[in-house]
Scaffold this motif. Structure first.
Motif, mmCIF file in Angstrom:
data_model
loop_
_atom_site.group_PDB
_atom_site.id
_atom_site.type_symbol
_atom_site.label_atom_id
_atom_site.label_comp_id
_atom_site.label_asym_id
_atom_site.label_seq_id
_atom_site.Cartn_x
_atom_site.Cartn_y
_atom_site.Cartn_z
ATOM 1 N N ILE A 1 21.464 21.739 50.450
ATOM 2 C CA ILE A 1 21.753 21.459 51.859
ATOM 3 C C ILE A 1 21.736 19.955 52.064
ATOM 4 O O ILE A 1 20.753 19.290 51.747
ATOM 5 C CB ILE A 1 20.699 22.129 52.775
ATOM 6 C CG1 ILE A 1 20.646 23.637 52.522
ATOM 7 C CG2 ILE A 1 21.000 21.836 54.236
ATOM 8 C CD1 ILE A 1 19.537 24.341 53.282
ATOM 9 N N GLU A 2 22.820 19.423 52.559
ATOM 10 C CA GLU A 2 22.893 17.979 52.772
ATOM 11 C C GLU A 2 22.217 17.597 54.079
ATOM 12 O O GLU A 2 22.026 18.415 54.980
ATOM 13 C CB GLU A 2 24.359 17.530 52.778
ATOM 14 C CG GLU A 2 25.036 17.684 51.422
ATOM 15 C CD GLU A 2 26.432 17.111 51.414
ATOM 16 O OE1 GLU A 2 26.933 16.727 52.499
ATOM 17 O OE2 GLU A 2 27.038 17.042 50.327
ATOM 18 N N ARG A 3 21.855 16.359 54.164
ATOM 19 C CA ARG A 3 21.158 15.860 55.344
ATOM 20 C C ARG A 3 22.013 16.040 56.600
ATOM 21 O O ARG A 3 23.197 15.708 56.618
ATOM 22 C CB ARG A 3 20.833 14.373 55.163
ATOM 23 C CG ARG A 3 19.928 13.795 56.241
ATOM 24 C CD ARG A 3 19.533 12.383 55.874
ATOM 25 N NE ARG A 3 18.612 11.824 56.859
ATOM 26 C CZ ARG A 3 18.062 10.608 56.779
ATOM 27 N NH1 ARG A 3 18.364 9.846 55.729
ATOM 28 N NH2 ARG A 3 17.240 10.187 57.707
ATOM 29 N N GLY A 4 21.403 16.611 57.629
ATOM 30 C CA GLY A 4 22.089 16.761 58.904
ATOM 31 C C GLY A 4 22.855 18.055 59.067
ATOM 32 O O GLY A 4 23.445 18.293 60.127
ATOM 33 N N GLU A 5 22.872 18.930 58.040
ATOM 34 C CA GLU A 5 23.587 20.185 58.180
ATOM 35 C C GLU A 5 22.636 21.376 58.071
ATOM 36 O O GLU A 5 21.556 21.268 57.481
ATOM 37 C CB GLU A 5 24.700 20.317 57.130
ATOM 38 C CG GLU A 5 24.227 20.494 55.719
ATOM 39 C CD GLU A 5 25.379 20.661 54.730
ATOM 40 O OE1 GLU A 5 26.546 20.728 55.145
ATOM 41 O OE2 GLU A 5 25.094 20.684 53.510
ATOM 42 N N THR A 6 23.040 22.489 58.667
ATOM 43 C CA THR A 6 22.239 23.699 58.584
ATOM 44 C C THR A 6 22.542 24.419 57.268
ATOM 45 O O THR A 6 23.516 24.098 56.581
ATOM 46 C CB THR A 6 22.541 24.638 59.757
ATOM 47 O OG1 THR A 6 23.899 25.092 59.640
ATOM 48 C CG2 THR A 6 22.351 23.933 61.093
ATOM 49 N N GLU B 1 23.609 27.436 56.988
ATOM 50 C CA GLU B 1 24.882 28.141 57.165
ATOM 51 C C GLU B 1 26.063 27.205 56.952
ATOM 52 O O GLU B 1 27.063 27.561 56.314
ATOM 53 C CB GLU B 1 24.942 28.769 58.560
ATOM 54 C CG GLU B 1 23.995 29.934 58.774
ATOM 55 C CD GLU B 1 22.561 29.498 59.051
ATOM 56 O OE1 GLU B 1 22.304 28.272 59.101
ATOM 57 O OE2 GLU B 1 21.700 30.382 59.232
ATOM 58 N N GLN B 2 25.968 25.994 57.505
ATOM 59 C CA GLN B 2 27.037 25.015 57.317
ATOM 60 C C GLN B 2 27.173 24.630 55.841
ATOM 61 O O GLN B 2 28.284 24.426 55.341
ATOM 62 C CB GLN B 2 26.755 23.777 58.163
ATOM 63 C CG GLN B 2 26.888 24.012 59.658
ATOM 64 C CD GLN B 2 26.366 22.844 60.481
ATOM 65 O OE1 GLN B 2 25.521 22.062 60.016
ATOM 66 N NE2 GLN B 2 26.858 22.710 61.708
ATOM 67 N N ALA B 3 26.040 24.559 55.150
ATOM 68 C CA ALA B 3 26.071 24.234 53.722
ATOM 69 C C ALA B 3 26.783 25.329 52.928
ATOM 70 O O ALA B 3 27.533 25.039 51.988
ATOM 71 C CB ALA B 3 24.650 24.041 53.194
ATOM 72 N N CYS B 4 26.573 26.595 53.304
ATOM 73 C CA CYS B 4 27.263 27.700 52.624
ATOM 74 C C CYS B 4 28.777 27.559 52.754
ATOM 75 O O CYS B 4 29.517 27.681 51.765
ATOM 76 C CB CYS B 4 26.820 29.041 53.225
ATOM 77 S SG CYS B 4 25.129 29.515 52.838
ATOM 78 N N ARG C 1 30.545 24.884 53.468
ATOM 79 C CA ARG C 1 31.027 23.684 52.778
ATOM 80 C C ARG C 1 31.058 23.886 51.261
ATOM 81 O O ARG C 1 32.052 23.535 50.598
ATOM 82 C CB ARG C 1 30.121 22.496 53.113
ATOM 83 C CG ARG C 1 30.454 21.226 52.331
ATOM 84 C CD ARG C 1 29.487 20.102 52.635
ATOM 85 N NE ARG C 1 28.099 20.502 52.427
ATOM 86 C CZ ARG C 1 27.522 20.611 51.216
ATOM 87 N NH1 ARG C 1 28.236 20.384 50.124
ATOM 88 N NH2 ARG C 1 26.255 20.954 51.119
ATOM 89 N N GLU C 2 29.989 24.444 50.698
ATOM 90 C CA GLU C 2 29.915 24.620 49.248
ATOM 91 C C GLU C 2 31.050 25.506 48.735
ATOM 92 O O GLU C 2 31.666 25.220 47.701
ATOM 93 C CB GLU C 2 28.568 25.221 48.854
ATOM 94 C CG GLU C 2 27.385 24.274 48.945
ATOM 95 C CD GLU C 2 27.360 23.261 47.816
ATOM 96 O OE1 GLU C 2 28.149 23.398 46.864
ATOM 97 O OE2 GLU C 2 26.542 22.321 47.884
#
Length: 298
Positions: free
Chosen positions: A41-46, A48-51, A53-54
């Motif tokens: 998980i990158e800084r500043g993201e949830t 769910e957002q990381a899923c 994006r990945e």
């Protein structure tokens, strides 16, 4: 102390929900092992957002219906992994490899035939236990299969297990447990009062502390702290999580005793099983003698 790495694992279901997506990455020393898509998980993201994006970056697909269903806890030799797992379906895009050696849709019932990264072992067991029989009908009703069993779907089963684990851990009282109350009753009967409870000024926050005598008493539950006398069992489900939890408890206990000794304190560990009717007299006699013989600090 090992560092803690937080990650996400993404379980992509096929349209019929009988298969999940597995990948092999170009990893040093583990390129032959399978895992689920995911990352950090990158800084500043949830999470769910990381899923989202990945999967867009690594597999060039867009997903939907993300559900947080499970948390993997696993201790590797150099770090502890805490991985939140999400269930989802692919909505659009065409699977493509970027950092992967291989991508494969795998039948849930066949997952154990692949060689997986160690942290995924318990998750694989759960996924297999929810294969085929777990699917719901279009009306939302649980389907009955030829063997007559009725099983919750994958999401329901994993959420149920996580809730059961949470409930068990929440039921573990921090203070005023029955074993502690037994010990305190015996100490008062012996005229040993003036002790501190859950004393924060001593390493490990002892359950009972005699600062003047430099005595720290830990009243340990056999299950949570892994008693060497009665060798309690390990839960059959979510095994990796429990083993990691137990290892951390043991390491924390040992660290507290080492720090206490370095400060000139004497640490006494009383195990829950030592307070059974047949053993409590001998146990408390030993503890009381140790406290009375301790030299008071000036």
């Amino acid at each position: 102390m090992r560092t803690v790495r937080v990650a996400i694992g993404i379980i992509c279901e096929s349209a019929d929900t009988d298969r999940v997506l597995a990948v092999r990455r170009k990893r040093c020393g583990s390129h032959d092992l399978w895992e689920f898509p995911g990352g950090k998980i990158e800084r500043g993201e949830t999470a769910e957002q990381a899923c989202v994006r990945e999967l867009e970056e690594e597999l060039h697909v867009h997903v939907g219906d993300l559900r947080d269903i499970y948390t993997v806890e696993y201790s590797y030799p150099k770090y502890h992994l805490s991985m939140r797992c999400f269930l989802c379906t692919i909505k659009s895009g065409c699977l493509a490899m970027t950092e992967q050696i291989e991508i494969r849709w795998v039948e849930r019932a066949s997952l154990s035939e692949l060689c997986w990264l160690a942290a995924n072992s318990d998750l694989i067991e759960v996924l297999q236990s929810c294969s085929l029989k777990s699917r719901k009908s279009a009306t939302g009703q649980v389907e009955h299969y030829e063997d007559g069993e009725v099983r919750g779907n994958l999401q329901d089963e994993m959420i149920r297990r996580r809730a059961a684990t949470r409930k068990t851990m929440q039921a573990n009282k921090r203070s005023d447990t029955k074993p502690e109350l037994l010990v305190r009753k015996r100490l008062r009967k012996a005229g040993l009062t003036g002790y501190r409870l859950q004393w924060r000024d001593a390493p490990g926050r002892p359950d009972i502390a005699f600062p003047g005598r430099r005595i720290a008493i830990f009243v340990n539950g056999c299950f949570w702290h892994r008693c060497p006398h009665c060798n309690p069992g390990v839960p059959k489900h979510n095994v990796e999580f429990w083993q990691a939890k137990f290892r951390r408890n043991i390491e924390r206990d040992a660290r507290a005793i080492t720090e206490l000794r370095a400060l000139g304190w004497q640490a006494i560990t009383i195990w829950e099983c030592e307070l059974a009717d047949a053993r409590i007299e001998a146990t408390m006699a030993r503890v009381i003698d140790t406290i009375r013989n301790a030299r008071r600090s000036s």
